[in-house]
Write an enzyme that holds these catalytic residues in place. Structure first.
Site, PDB file in Angstrom:
ATOM      1  N   HIS A   1      -1.023   4.445   6.776  1.00  0.00           N
ATOM      2  CA  HIS A   1      -0.069   4.683   5.675  1.00  0.00           C
ATOM      3  C   HIS A   1      -0.702   5.138   4.373  1.00  0.00           C
ATOM      4  O   HIS A   1      -0.006   5.305   3.368  1.00  0.00           O
ATOM      5  CB  HIS A   1       0.844   3.466   5.467  1.00  0.00           C
TER       6      HIS A   1
ATOM      7  N   THR B   1       2.388  -5.088  23.462  1.00  0.00           N
ATOM      8  CA  THR B   1       2.822  -3.708  23.705  1.00  0.00           C
ATOM      9  C   THR B   1       2.568  -2.873  22.451  1.00  0.00           C
ATOM     10  O   THR B   1       2.876  -3.292  21.335  1.00  0.00           O
ATOM     11  CB  THR B   1       4.321  -3.689  24.058  1.00  0.00           C
TER      12      THR B   1
ATOM     13  N   CYS C   1      -0.884  -5.897  -2.146  1.00  0.00           N
ATOM     14  CA  CYS C   1      -0.837  -7.193  -1.463  1.00  0.00           C
ATOM     15  C   CYS C   1      -1.208  -8.373  -2.351  1.00  0.00           C
ATOM     16  O   CYS C   1      -0.960  -9.507  -1.981  1.00  0.00           O
ATOM     17  CB  CYS C   1      -1.697  -7.162  -0.205  1.00  0.00           C
TER      18      CYS C   1
HETATM   19  C1  LIG Z   1      -9.264  -0.786   1.148  1.00  0.00           C
HETATM   20  C2  LIG Z   1      -8.121  -1.309   1.994  1.00  0.00           C
HETATM   21  N1  LIG Z   1      -8.396  -2.006   3.097  1.00  0.00           N
HETATM   22  C3  LIG Z   1      -7.438  -2.492   3.890  1.00  0.00           C
HETATM   23  C4  LIG Z   1      -6.118  -2.301   3.598  1.00  0.00           C
HETATM   24  C5  LIG Z   1      -5.071  -2.919   4.471  1.00  0.00           C
HETATM   25  O1  LIG Z   1      -4.413  -1.988   5.240  1.00  0.00           O
HETATM   26  P1  LIG Z   1      -2.973  -2.342   5.809  1.00  0.00           P
HETATM   27  O2  LIG Z   1      -2.020  -2.292   4.669  1.00  0.00           O
HETATM   28  O3  LIG Z   1      -2.736  -1.288   6.833  1.00  0.00           O
HETATM   29  O4  LIG Z   1      -3.068  -3.696   6.415  1.00  0.00           O
HETATM   30  C6  LIG Z   1      -5.767  -1.560   2.460  1.00  0.00           C
HETATM   31  C7  LIG Z   1      -4.339  -1.344   2.105  1.00  0.00           C
HETATM   32  O5  LIG Z   1      -3.901  -1.619   1.050  1.00  0.00           O
HETATM   33  C8  LIG Z   1      -6.798  -1.053   1.634  1.00  0.00           C
HETATM   34  O6  LIG Z   1      -6.534  -0.373   0.523  1.00  0.00           O
END
Ligand SMILES: Cc1ncc(COP(=O)(O)O)c(C=O)c1O
Length: 383
Positions: free
Chosen positions: A201, A237, A325
């Site tokens: 994404h 799956t 996050c």
């Molecule tokens: C440097 C980094 N690693 C890992 C991730 C985590 O990816 P995902 O959102 O697909 O779990 C992100 C996403 O924000 C990211 O920027």
């Protein structure tokens, strides 16, 4: 929010490309088959997944037999570290203090379970010190996990040198390349990491799907345990639609790589240049030279970035302060604090990240709005 917002939060996630939507829609209405089923319909689905595995591997110049699909970058990061520790018996991790929370939190949890973890400091540019890394690895072997590109600042770690140091001291090396994918050339065959994480994404593919590359697939252990899916290394799956979208997004990025880089760089530079010329008292956070083309992280002295972000949102400019996050946590960015900023300066900073779907007019309009909002917020909410 109006229909015509300017989206500058592409390090959090990117919009789907129309061709990706088409590819996913086509698969949505195909005859239904579980990719693990032994019948012909299952075989058809398996073929679709293998095509996508080839497309994704091609973007990183890796072998499709060494790549498994996961639910995203976070899962891939977790699996790489847990696999690496499991297969090697190592009880020591060396990582950086600016990793994505999926690595930071896992390492903190593992520390509580008796694994020793070294969080390497970064300098004010956001870079780790290679001599210091070497000193650490000279003393004891470790599992090393260092991100390629930081999600908040766009700062690029010297990843080839890091990989070479790990090799010299016989340490397993993982890199989180979630923010490097599609912005830098990733060549697995020359970098030769033990593990590498990517996610869909961030390159106009769907959310909820990523991949983990492993140099030796036998050095992967499943953390989602079930059947023989993904070479038996990731049970459950497969996310067929997500995987198809990821494959298509990688195929397109491989095809349009130069154009995408060029556009993102032009937009970011125009935006940043416009703002810094109008407001010379502002500064950017992190290295300006070792930085990917799409990101700028700007400090707005004397104002609360959260107030500014919300005012910008009201003015249809979407940006962010930290990674999505952790943005619900009312704390200053740990990445910026690790680079030596105090809480006030960290809170006064905002991240703007472009994708190739932005336009130069958006970059200029957004810059004008940022200047206007900064002047307004500064006069209203000075700390
Ligand atoms: C440097 C980094 N690693 C890992 C991730 C985590 O990816 P995902 O959102 O697909 O779990 C992100 C996403 O924000 C990211 O920027």
């Amino acid at each position: 929010m109006s229909e015509s917002f300017i989206y500058l939060d592409n390090n959090a996630t990117t919009p789907l490309l129309p061709e990706v939507v088409d590819a996913m829609s086509t698969v949505m209405v195909l005859p239904y088959g579980n990719p693990s089923s032994p019948h012909s319909i299952g075989e058809g689905t398996r073929d679709i997944i293998e095509t996508a595995r080839g497309q994704v591997s091609n973007l990183i110049n890796g072998n499709p037999d060494n790549l498994i699909f996961t639910s995203g970058g976070s899962e891939a990061n977790n699996q790489a570290i847990l696999s690496g520790l499991g297969v090697s018996g190592l009880r020591r991790i060396v990582t950086s203090s600016v990793e994505h929370s999926s690595i930071k939190k896992l390492c903190e949890n593992l520390e509580g379970k008796g694994i020793s973890v070294e969080f390497l400091p970064v300098d004010s540019s956001g870079l780790i010190n290679l001599n210091y890394l070497e000193e650490k690895l000279k003393l004891h072997k470790a599992f090393v996990s260092i991100q390629w590109v930081n999600n908040e600042t766009g700062v690029i770690q010297p990843i080839s040198e890091i990989a070479a140091i790990c090799k010299k001291y016989h340490c397993l090396f993982h890199t989180d390349a979630a923010q490097a994918l599609g912005k830098l050339e990733i060549d697995i065959s020359s970098l030769d990491p033990d593990y590498l994480t990517i996610t869909a994404h961030k390159i106009n593919g769907p959310q909820g799907v990523g991949a983990l590359y492993a140099k030796d697939i036998e050095k992967l252990t499943a953390i989602v345990v079930s059947g023989t899916e993904e070479f038996g290394k990731r049970g459950g799956t497969e996310n067929l639609l997500g995987i198809v979208g990821f494959g298509k997004a990688c195929e397109i990025r491989k095809r349009d790589y130069n154009e995408c880089i060029d556009k993102m760089g032009k937009y970011r530079d125009a935006f940043e240049g416009f703002i810094l010329t109008a407001l010379p008292e502002l500064k950017t956070n992190g290295s300006r030279t070792q930085r990917v083309c799409n990101t700028t992280n700007i400090q707005f002295p004397g104002v609360d970035g959260r107030a500014m972000m919300s005012q910008l949102d009201n003015n249809d400019v979407i940006c962010s302060q930290t990674s999505a996050c952790v943005s619900q946590i009312p704390e200053p960015s740990f990445v910026l604090m690790a680079m030596g900023l105090d809480a006030e300066d960290a809170f006064s900073s905002l991240r703007f990240s472009f994708s190739s779907l932005n336009t130069i007019d958006e970059a200029k309009d957004a810059a004008e709005k940022v200047i206007e909002v900064y002047n307004k917020v500064k006069s209203l909410f000075r700390y």
